[in-house]
Design an enzyme around this catalytic site. Structure first.
Site, PDB file in Angstrom:
ATOM      1  N   CYS A 129       0.850  -1.194   0.000  1.00  8.21           N
ATOM      2  CA  CYS A 129       0.000   0.000   0.000  1.00  8.21           C
ATOM      3  C   CYS A 129       0.886   1.244   0.000  1.00  8.21           C
ATOM      4  O   CYS A 129       1.681   1.430   0.921  1.00  8.21           O
ATOM      5  CB  CYS A 129      -0.914   0.032   1.219  1.00  8.21           C
ATOM      6  N   GLY A 243      -5.473  -2.264 -13.974  1.00  9.85           N
ATOM      7  CA  GLY A 243      -6.084  -1.668 -15.162  1.00  9.85           C
ATOM      8  C   GLY A 243      -6.942  -2.591 -15.997  1.00  9.85           C
ATOM      9  O   GLY A 243      -7.369  -2.213 -17.088  1.00  9.85           O
TER      10      GLY A 243
END
Lengths: 303, 256
Positions: A129, A243
């Site tokens: 993260c 994506g």
């Protein structure tokens, strides 16, 4: 047999499409749009030992073909997840992947230990993260850090462990090899790429955290490349993401070596994206005479 | 229920400079929507949808009305959608809309600029038992006055420069109204400094006040958790999400 059925790290998925952690909450809101049983699985919002408020807003910025976000792991804590969210999720007839994070190794260990006694099907460990100050990506950017978290989690759970890798590294294949050596059952990649946008009138960054993670179609070619490199470097299965927005994207990342696919930012643009992708893949299999989707995993023919 | 669908535009009217009024045929969304909710609209060529508040719901005709201002390139693209075209809409969104009391109760409704559209259904509900105070930069930004007058409410128009209605901020008009009466409910939507001022004045007098907030949004559903606002519950600071915990909040919960 349904052509999309997948076995990944010993877990059976009815199809290889899984909404990515941090883009789908715990699924409840989306169950008002379609039954979650259509999905291969759900990777739920990243969970830490205690409740976290996350970063101040603004937390999102539009970018060409994507967005930057800096949520900062806002979540209600592992006990809330186990007691309030998991029982409902387990009734949705889909694979439940818990996603965990920590500020230090001990936090990862404690959260994984709490999950070991539950009905979650799999644990995805976020060592990537980019939006938290302590822990998070710090572990994911060195082989030693990634290996140490894997070792700690591995020691306390029999659940399949999937390490979620950061793309913000020199060699993601080396990190993947390091977590494989410590007993990871799978790897998932890529988490977001660290980025920044600035408002040229105010000269302030758009995100309150100044920087954030880039996702969406803009990062897809990077994801395909990294999945390909990792799949060629390790013997454990690879969950590809970054994506993926269409059935064609899902097929492409599977050709690169992913046997499971997560769909993330595409859900912001179209909450029906995971279902649309599953339907598109069914057509792809029918049109191309594919009876088992695992045929295409890693089937790219490189020069 | 929530829906993701392509909905035909029945009518499109320019209201003021850069502000458009759309009537959309979306029977399922109209059936499910409540006052104060919003929809998330696809802007062709852009990645994120743009959240737009619902200005009117007609369940019989199966329509929703959307009034929005062109603020950037995304809303500009949306404003190029014409009558007969489809708008790609996810909605109705928002876990909490405006709570409407009995029509016989007294309400004061305060809207600033493009914050005025979502309040219109409240004025239509309370009718002559409502006082509506709306404020705009100047005459060329004034919208929806005829609709508010038609609701039967007492309507007070303010502009910053005095080019329409009275000169000054809505909070000045509000303080005069509050000297004369203590309404049962206050509703507000508009820029943060306005909401802060309204909340302080009303909460000091113990009047229940609901405000509609906005924040940069991702999915609009509660999946991405980006659209936080600072609130407090049981003396503890909580980052609530505008899309699923709001967009309407009790003013006393909001840390302005």
């Amino acid at each position: 047999m349904n052509s999309l059925e997948t076995v990944f790290a010993g877990v059976h998925f009815k199809n290889p499409i899984v909404p990515a952690s941090g883009t789908f909450g715990y699924g409840r809101e989306f169950s008002e749009l379609y039954p979650l049983s259509k999905l291969g699985g759900i990777s739920v919002k990243g969970t830490t030992l205690h409740k976290r408020n996350g970063n101040l807003p603004p937390r999102i910025a539009e970018t060409p073909m994507g967005c930057l976000n800096s949520v900062g792991l806002q979540n209600p804590g592992i006990d809330h997840f186990i007691n309030e969210e998991l029982p409902w999720l387990k009734k949705q007839d889909t694979v439940v992947i818990a996603n965990i994070a920590g500020a230090d190794i001990d936090e990862y260990r404690q959260v994984a230990q709490k999950l070991d006694d539950t009905d979650v099907d799999m644990i995805e460990v976020n060592i990537s993260c980019p939006n938290v100050k302590a822990g998070g990506a710090a572990f994911g950017v060195t082989c030693e850090g990634a290996a140490a978290v894997t070792k700690a989690v591995r020691a306390v759970t029999k659940k399949p462990v999937m390490m979620k890798l950061s793309p913000n590294v020199t060699s993601i294949a080396d990190i993947a090899k390091a977590v494989e050596a410590e007993g990871a059952d799978a790897v998932s990649l890529i988490n977001t790429l660290l980025g920044m946008r600035i408002d040229i009138r105010t000269r302030k960054p758009i995100l309150h955290n100044n920087v954030g993670g880039l996702s969406g179609p803009a990062v897809f070619p990077v994801a395909v490349r990294m999945v390909w490199q990792v799949a060629n470097a390790v013997n454990i299965p690879v969950c590809g993401m970054g994506g993926v927005s269409s059935a064609e994207d899902a097929v492409e990342i599977m050709l690169a070596g992913a046997s499971l696919v997560q769909v993330g930012a595409a859900i912001f643009a179209d909450p029906l994206a995971p279902v649309r992708i599953i339907e598109g893949m069914e057509s792809y299999c029918a049109d191309n005479g594919i009876t088992d989707i695992s045929e295409i995993v890693g089937a790219v023919k490189p020069y | 229920m929530k829906y993701s669908m392509k909905c035909p535009v029945i009518r499109k009217d320019p209201l003021a400079r850069g502000i458009y009024d759309y009537l959309i045929y979306a029977p399922q969304i109209a059936e499910a929507a409540v006052c104060g909710q919003f929809v998330n609209i696809k802007a062709e060529g852009f990645f994120l949808r743009r959240p737009i508040s619902i200005c009117g719901i007609d369940r019989e005709k199966g329509t929703i009305r959307l009034v929005f201002e062109v603020r950037g390139d995304g809303t500009k693209v949306i404003s190029s959608i014409n009558e007969g075209d489809n708008m790609d809409i996810v909605g109705p969104l928002g876990g909490k809309g405006f709570e409407l009391s009995d029509k016989s109760k007294r309400a004061v409704i305060i809207g600033g600029g493009i914050g005025t559209p979502p309040l219109l259904p409240i004025a239509e509900h309370y009718g002559r038992n409502a006082v509506v105070i709306t404020g705009f930069r100047s005459a060329d930004a004034v919208i929806l006055q005829k609709d508010y007058i038609k609701s039967g409410a007492d309507v007070i128009l303010c502009t910053d420069d005095g080019t329409a209605g009275r000169k000054g901020f809505v909070t000045q008009a509000l303080s005069e109204v509050l000297e004369k009466e203590t309404p049962d409910m206050v509703y507000a939507c508009g820029p943060m400094p306005m909401l802060r001022g309204v909340a302080k004045m009303c909460l000091d007098k113990g009047i229940r006040t609901q405000v509609s907030l906005e924040e940069r949004m991702g999915c609009g559903l509660g999946g991405c958790l980006v659209c936080v606002c600072r609130t407090q519950k049981n003396d503890e600071e909580v980052y609530s999400h505008v899309c699923k915990d709001g967009p309407v909040f009790e003013a006393e919960e909001v840390l302005f």
